[in-house]
Motif scaffolding. Structure first.
Motif, PDB file in Angstrom:
ATOM      1  N   LEU A 190       0.687  -1.203  -0.107  1.00 14.23           N
ATOM      2  CA  LEU A 190       0.116  -0.027  -0.047  1.00 14.23           C
ATOM      3  C   LEU A 190       0.835   1.188   0.187  1.00 14.23           C
ATOM      4  CD1 LEU A 190      -2.934   1.228   0.190  1.00 14.23           C
ATOM      5  CD2 LEU A 190      -2.538   1.219   2.595  1.00 14.23           C
ATOM      6  N   MET A 191       1.976   1.209   0.844  1.00 11.83           N
ATOM      7  CA  MET A 191       2.774   2.385   0.781  1.00 11.83           C
ATOM      8  C   MET A 191       3.565   2.491  -0.466  1.00 11.83           C
ATOM      9  SD  MET A 191       4.255   1.986   4.782  1.00 11.83           S
ATOM     10  CE  MET A 191       5.589   3.333   4.343  1.00 11.83           C
ATOM     11  N   LEU A 192       3.981   1.314  -1.140  1.00 11.48           N
ATOM     12  CA  LEU A 192       4.839   1.418  -2.229  1.00 11.48           C
ATOM     13  C   LEU A 192       4.053   2.015  -3.428  1.00 11.48           C
ATOM     14  CD1 LEU A 192       7.250   0.823  -3.847  1.00 11.48           C
ATOM     15  CD2 LEU A 192       6.410  -1.604  -4.289  1.00 11.48           C
ATOM     16  N   VAL A 193       2.518   1.251  -3.456  1.00  7.08           N
ATOM     17  CA  VAL A 193       1.829   1.723  -4.502  1.00  7.08           C
ATOM     18  C   VAL A 193       1.485   3.505  -4.417  1.00  7.08           C
ATOM     19  CG1 VAL A 193      -0.771   1.697  -5.419  1.00  7.08           C
ATOM     20  CG2 VAL A 193       0.604  -0.008  -4.930  1.00  7.08           C
ATOM     21  N   ARG A 233      -4.972  16.696 -12.561  1.00  9.40           N
ATOM     22  CA  ARG A 233      -5.682  16.131 -11.391  1.00  9.40           C
ATOM     23  C   ARG A 233      -6.717  14.981 -11.505  1.00  9.40           C
ATOM     24  NH1 ARG A 233      -7.321  20.631  -9.726  1.00  9.40           N
ATOM     25  NH2 ARG A 233      -5.386  21.185  -8.845  1.00  9.40           N
ATOM     26  N   GLN A 234      -7.578  15.167 -12.674  1.00 11.49           N
ATOM     27  CA  GLN A 234      -8.483  14.092 -12.915  1.00 11.49           C
ATOM     28  C   GLN A 234      -7.774  12.779 -13.441  1.00 11.49           C
ATOM     29  OE1 GLN A 234     -11.055  15.903 -15.684  1.00 11.49           O
ATOM     30  NE2 GLN A 234     -11.893  17.360 -14.329  1.00 11.49           N
ATOM     31  N   ALA A 235      -6.804  12.769 -14.045  1.00  5.40           N
ATOM     32  CA  ALA A 235      -6.043  11.785 -14.599  1.00  5.40           C
ATOM     33  C   ALA A 235      -5.339  11.055 -13.401  1.00  5.40           C
ATOM     34  CB  ALA A 235      -5.036  12.185 -15.538  1.00  5.40           C
ATOM     35  N   GLY A 236      -4.956  12.059 -12.485  1.00  6.60           N
ATOM     36  CA  GLY A 236      -4.276  11.187 -11.231  1.00  6.60           C
ATOM     37  C   GLY A 236      -5.209  10.393 -10.282  1.00  6.60           C
ATOM     38  N   TRP A 237      -6.451  10.972 -10.259  1.00  5.83           N
ATOM     39  CA  TRP A 237      -7.596   9.943  -9.432  1.00  5.83           C
ATOM     40  C   TRP A 237      -7.807   8.787 -10.273  1.00  5.83           C
ATOM     41  CZ3 TRP A 237      -8.556  10.696  -4.702  1.00  5.83           C
ATOM     42  CH2 TRP A 237      -8.559  12.051  -4.101  1.00  5.83           C
ATOM     43  N   GLN A 238      -7.565   8.685 -11.604  1.00  8.01           N
ATOM     44  CA  GLN A 238      -7.886   7.510 -12.354  1.00  8.01           C
ATOM     45  C   GLN A 238      -6.711   6.615 -12.040  1.00  8.01           C
ATOM     46  OE1 GLN A 238      -8.514   8.854 -16.304  1.00  8.01           O
ATOM     47  NE2 GLN A 238     -10.517   9.675 -15.800  1.00  8.01           N
ATOM     48  N   VAL A 239      -5.632   6.971 -12.145  1.00  6.05           N
ATOM     49  CA  VAL A 239      -4.306   6.156 -11.973  1.00  6.05           C
ATOM     50  C   VAL A 239      -4.446   5.714 -10.386  1.00  6.05           C
ATOM     51  CG1 VAL A 239      -1.941   5.945 -11.674  1.00  6.05           C
ATOM     52  CG2 VAL A 239      -3.119   7.517 -13.518  1.00  6.05           C
ATOM     53  N   LEU A 240      -4.900   6.425  -9.583  1.00  4.28           N
ATOM     54  CA  LEU A 240      -4.913   5.869  -8.158  1.00  4.28           C
ATOM     55  C   LEU A 240      -6.057   4.969  -7.987  1.00  4.28           C
ATOM     56  CD1 LEU A 240      -4.013   6.064  -5.328  1.00  4.28           C
ATOM     57  CD2 LEU A 240      -5.949   7.815  -5.086  1.00  4.28           C
ATOM     58  N   GLY A 241      -7.088   5.000  -8.585  1.00 10.48           N
ATOM     59  CA  GLY A 241      -7.976   3.776  -8.613  1.00 10.48           C
ATOM     60  C   GLY A 241      -7.714   2.491  -9.232  1.00 10.48           C
ATOM     61  N   ILE A 242      -6.647   2.474 -10.425  1.00  5.93           N
ATOM     62  CA  ILE A 242      -6.249   1.375 -11.029  1.00  5.93           C
ATOM     63  C   ILE A 242      -5.423   0.718  -9.733  1.00  5.93           C
ATOM     64  CG2 ILE A 242      -5.071   0.532 -12.863  1.00  5.93           C
ATOM     65  CD1 ILE A 242      -6.294   2.681 -14.640  1.00  5.93           C
ATOM     66  N   ALA A 243      -4.602   1.543  -9.314  1.00  5.30           N
ATOM     67  CA  ALA A 243      -3.560   1.093  -8.469  1.00  5.30           C
ATOM     68  C   ALA A 243      -4.062   0.387  -7.248  1.00  5.30           C
ATOM     69  CB  ALA A 243      -2.779   2.162  -7.856  1.00  5.30           C
ATOM     70  N   VAL A 244      -5.230   0.745  -6.592  1.00  7.64           N
ATOM     71  CA  VAL A 244      -5.640   0.169  -5.419  1.00  7.64           C
ATOM     72  C   VAL A 244      -6.480  -1.259  -5.864  1.00  7.64           C
ATOM     73  CG1 VAL A 244      -7.737   0.425  -3.810  1.00  7.64           C
ATOM     74  CG2 VAL A 244      -6.331   2.323  -4.215  1.00  7.64           C
ATOM     75  N   VAL A 300       3.343   5.656  -2.950  1.00  7.70           N
ATOM     76  CA  VAL A 300       4.470   6.520  -3.015  1.00  7.70           C
ATOM     77  C   VAL A 300       4.793   6.597  -4.753  1.00  7.70           C
ATOM     78  CG1 VAL A 300       6.976   6.545  -3.034  1.00  7.70           C
ATOM     79  CG2 VAL A 300       5.787   6.102  -1.072  1.00  7.70           C
ATOM     80  N   ILE A 301       4.697   5.395  -5.390  1.00 12.96           N
ATOM     81  CA  ILE A 301       4.724   5.359  -6.835  1.00 12.96           C
ATOM     82  C   ILE A 301       3.899   6.348  -7.660  1.00 12.96           C
ATOM     83  CG2 ILE A 301       4.551   3.970  -9.024  1.00 12.96           C
ATOM     84  CD1 ILE A 301       5.860   1.487  -7.281  1.00 12.96           C
ATOM     85  N   VAL A 302       2.525   6.031  -7.178  1.00 11.53           N
ATOM     86  CA  VAL A 302       1.439   7.015  -7.679  1.00 11.53           C
ATOM     87  C   VAL A 302       1.713   8.520  -7.461  1.00 11.53           C
ATOM     88  CG1 VAL A 302      -1.054   7.564  -7.615  1.00 11.53           C
ATOM     89  CG2 VAL A 302      -0.508   5.009  -7.611  1.00 11.53           C
ATOM     90  N   TRP A 303       2.057   8.663  -6.326  1.00  7.89           N
ATOM     91  CA  TRP A 303       2.272  10.071  -5.984  1.00  7.89           C
ATOM     92  C   TRP A 303       3.416  10.819  -6.908  1.00  7.89           C
ATOM     93  CZ3 TRP A 303       6.461  12.812  -3.771  1.00  7.89           C
ATOM     94  CH2 TRP A 303       6.108  14.151  -3.091  1.00  7.89           C
ATOM     95  N   LEU A 304       4.545   9.938  -6.832  1.00 10.78           N
ATOM     96  CA  LEU A 304       5.684  10.433  -7.670  1.00 10.78           C
ATOM     97  C   LEU A 304       5.351  10.568  -9.054  1.00 10.78           C
ATOM     98  CD1 LEU A 304       8.704   8.243  -6.002  1.00 10.78           C
ATOM     99  CD2 LEU A 304       8.113  10.712  -5.767  1.00 10.78           C
ATOM    100  N   ALA A 305       4.710   9.579  -9.792  1.00  5.74           N
ATOM    101  CA  ALA A 305       4.190   9.782 -11.165  1.00  5.74           C
ATOM    102  C   ALA A 305       3.297  10.857 -11.425  1.00  5.74           C
ATOM    103  CB  ALA A 305       3.553   8.300 -11.352  1.00  5.74           C
ATOM    104  N   TYR A 306       2.174  11.169 -10.317  1.00  5.58           N
ATOM    105  CA  TYR A 306       1.507  12.185 -10.529  1.00  5.58           C
ATOM    106  C   TYR A 306       2.352  13.670 -10.523  1.00  5.58           C
ATOM    107  CZ  TYR A 306      -1.821  15.892  -9.360  1.00  5.58           C
ATOM    108  OH  TYR A 306      -2.630  16.862  -9.195  1.00  5.58           O
TER     109      TYR A 306
END
Length: 668
Positions: free
Chosen positions: A32-35, A331-342, A37-43
């Motif tokens: 969870l932490m890794l995902v 910002r909208q694209a970031g929420w989509q990537v976060l949903g896929i990661a979860v 961090v990765i999503v945050w860094l990618a965003y």
């Protein structure tokens, strides 16, 4: 109190949990932490790249707007310069030797020139001239020529006196419009100021130049002069959408600030203030370059501030745009990537539990063997696992257990080698210490006395070097060390302006004992170099004897004594880094006590061995502790009758066999 109870409860639950449960939980938390961090860094990376590209595009548009919008300003300055350099106009201003009718004619001609300039120049509200050349002429019809007193009271007039031309803020005219003007001084043939030309521009004249540029429709745009002061503000800092009505509103909200030089950040009541002030603009645009930066807005929101390259007049545009407006699609694209990661994280939880069982069983076996090794069972071994990683781990554990004994022996050998290297380094520091001074002294002695007494000094020096080197041996006999000290005293007696009274009181039983070499000379040298006896004669006395107790009487009698040796060892073994020592290193073993006294100045107040810059005393003390252990060393204190009293404590080593046992063969 609540935190403590929660911590105790959490520890209790962890102790009662199974290893498989803990591992699955840790796997979930880690992933969870890794995902995250990765999503945050990618965003953040994507946002940074997108933001930079958008900012560069906006900056390019702002530079183009600056270039196009400020073309008219170049025309204004050119118009003013053409009037100032017009010879006909300058001649018309020469009225000192002319009559009244001639002055009236000259004034009319000047008015025609000003009217013609106003007609042919585009975007200029009016052209006015201020001069005292026609103060004596009665005006019969309105024109644009006024006395200098009309503008002498304005705040910008004093600044104009320091320059040939300047952009100045003006008062409102009859229509209520705020104006900005360009003032130019006109000089006569003698270099004096004969008139001032003032070209007025209305607010609409300036806004019209930027009204067709789309970058004005977003955020807030500032018109900045050469000093970084805000001249005009267009738009609002919270504008997010544009339309024809918004454009009209934006134009209506444009304003000329009340003062260029002193009130660059002022604004009318009810109007938004600029996001950045003159100080910020001067700091970031002083090199004449363009750029952009994110700053914090008044409401806490981030604002993108872009500043263009200066135009030909060195004026520029500064635009501020809310960052959230630019990054809304990102910002909208970031929420989509976060949903896929979860979603991917939830799928990985099922796979994690399948691997935990295979990991737990070899770990339990390894922990069991490690506990046996902690108890001293070096024969314990771990069976090789079917998993490659655990096979390597088991092999490493078995290899570690089999090599512990060999490593312990290797550590002892390395400690011995390290001590030998340290000893060699300390001796290398002190060996040449006196040699260079002596050779230099012999050289000057030969020049002063024409080689007289040199033979005797060379003999003493030869003995000194022979005993000092001693074939590389670490310990020498007491009699040789005393001979070394006497050679040094004889050499110093030849060159010093005062005499040296050197005395020895040696117990015959210790003359044949072994002691570390070159331990007396550094203290005698300190007495010779720093003693400065008041009597005119330096007295040095060396007492040497043996003591049967661990603490010789009188060694630490003085309350001013400065201890430099460590606490006495009570065990039969030396320090851990020294390896095994023979039983003569007992706390009650016989010791040799050496005392060196002089009648010099004594020790300075608050003197400490650790803070001294010389290497002699510290060298002797370190060598004694390296050779003999921390139970021996050097004490320094002020003598009862003045001077310095040095006490050296050494072990009593009488034979070569004892010396070999003591040093482990290092003296060979």
């Amino acid at each position: 109190m609540r935190k403590r109870k929660f911590s105790l409860f959490l520890n209790q639950k962890l102790q009662q949990s199974k290893l498989s449960t803990l591992m699955v939980t840790c796997f979930i938390v880690f992933n969870l932490m890794l995902v995250s961090v990765i999503v945050w860094l990618a965003y953040q990376s994507f946002s940074a790249v997108t933001f930079t590209e958008i900012s560069n595009a906006r900056l390019a548009l702002l530079n183009e707007s600056t270039r196009r919008g400020f073309d008219f300003i170049t025309g204004v300055t050119g118009t003013a310069y053409s009037l100032a350099s017009n010879r006909e106009l300058s001649n018309l201003l020469e009225t000192k030797r002319t009559g009244r009718l001639t002055q009236i004619h000259q004034r009319r001609e000047l008015s025609k020139i000003l009217d013609h300039t106003l007609v042919v120049s585009e975007g200029i509200t009016s052209v006015e001239m201020y001069t005292d050349a026609f103060n004596g002429v009665t005006v019969t019809m309105a024109d644009r020529i006024y006395p200098v007193d009309t503008i002498a009271g304005d705040s910008w007039f004093a600044a104009l006196e320091q320059a040939d031309a300047a952009w100045v803020p003006l008062r409102e005219n009859e229509s209520g419009q705020s104006l900005i003007g360009y003032a130019q001084r006109i000089f006569d043939s003698r270099g004096g100021t004969v008139a001032y030309v003032l070209i007025r521009l209305s607010r609409e004249d300036i806004v019209r130049r930027f009204a067709d540029m789309p970058m004005v429709l977003d955020g807030q745009v500032l018109l900045v002069d050469t000093a970084g002061n805000v001249v005009m503000q267009m738009g609002e800092d919270n504008v997010e959408g544009t339309s024809d009505e918004d454009l009209t509103l934006t134009k209506g909200n444009s304003k000329i600030l009340s003062s260029i030089n002193t009130s660059a950040n002022a604004s009318a009541p009810g109007e938004s203030e600029p996001v950045v002030d003159s100080a910020w603009i001067q700091e970031h645009a002083e090199h004449g370059q363009d750029g952009f930066e994110v700053v914090s807005g008044k409401g806490g929101g981030a604002q993108l501030v872009l500043y263009s390259r200066p135009a030909m007049l060195q004026w520029r545009l500064v635009q501020t745009i809310p960052v959230h407006t630019l990054l809304s699609p990102v910002r909208q694209a970031g929420w989509q990537v976060l949903g896929i990661a979860v979603l991917g994280l939830l799928c990985s939880v099922v796979l994690a539990y399948l691997f935990v069982r295979r990991i737990v069983r070899p770990l339990r076996q390894l922990i069991k063997r490690m506990r046996q090794l902690e108890k001293g069972d070096f024969n314990t071994r771990v069976q090789l696992s079917f998993t490659e990683e655990y096979a390597h781990l088991a092999y490493g554990f078995n290899h570690m257990a089999s090599q512990l004994t060999a490593l312990m022996d290797q550590v002892k050998e390395e400690s011995r080698a390290k001590r030998e290297a340290q000893t060699g380094l300390l001796e290398a520091q002190i060996k040449p210490h006196f040699l260079y001074n002596t050779l230099d002294m012999i050289h000057w002695r030969a020049l002063d006395y024409e080689a007289k007494d040199i033979s005797r000094m060379i003999v003493q020096l030869s003995k000194l070097l022979r005993i000092g080197l001693s074939g590389g041996r670490l310990f020498i006999r007491v009699r040789d060390e005393l001979e070394h000290a006497r050679c040094y005293v004889n050499i110093q007696s030849e060159r010093l302006p005062f005499s040296i009274d050197y005395q020895e009181k040696i117990d015959p039983r210790v003359r044949g004992c072994y002691i570390p070499k070159i331990i007396l000379q550094p203290f005698i040298e300190n007495a010779v170099m720093h003693g400065y006896p008041k009597e005119g004669k330096l007295r040095i006395q060396i007492d040497m004897g043996e003591s049967e107790s661990s603490h010789p009487s009188g060694a630490n009698d003085s309350s001013t004594c400065l201890l430099t040796e460590s606490s006495t060892e009570s065990s039969e073994l030396g320090s851990p880094s020294m390896g095994y020592r023979p039983t003569v290193k007992s706390a009650n073993a016989p010791k040799i006590i050496i005392r060196i006294r002089d009648n010099g100045q004594g020790l300075p107040e608050d003197w400490k061995l650790e803070e001294t810059s010389g290497i002699g005393i510290r060298n002797v003390h370190q060598r004694i502790q390296l050779y003999c252990g921390t139970g021996y060393g050097v004490d320094l204190c002020t003598g009862e009758l003045g001077g310095v009293e040095v006490t050296i404590t050494l072990p009593r080593i009488e034979t070569e066999d004892q010396l070999i046992l003591w040093l482990g063969g290092e003296n060979e």
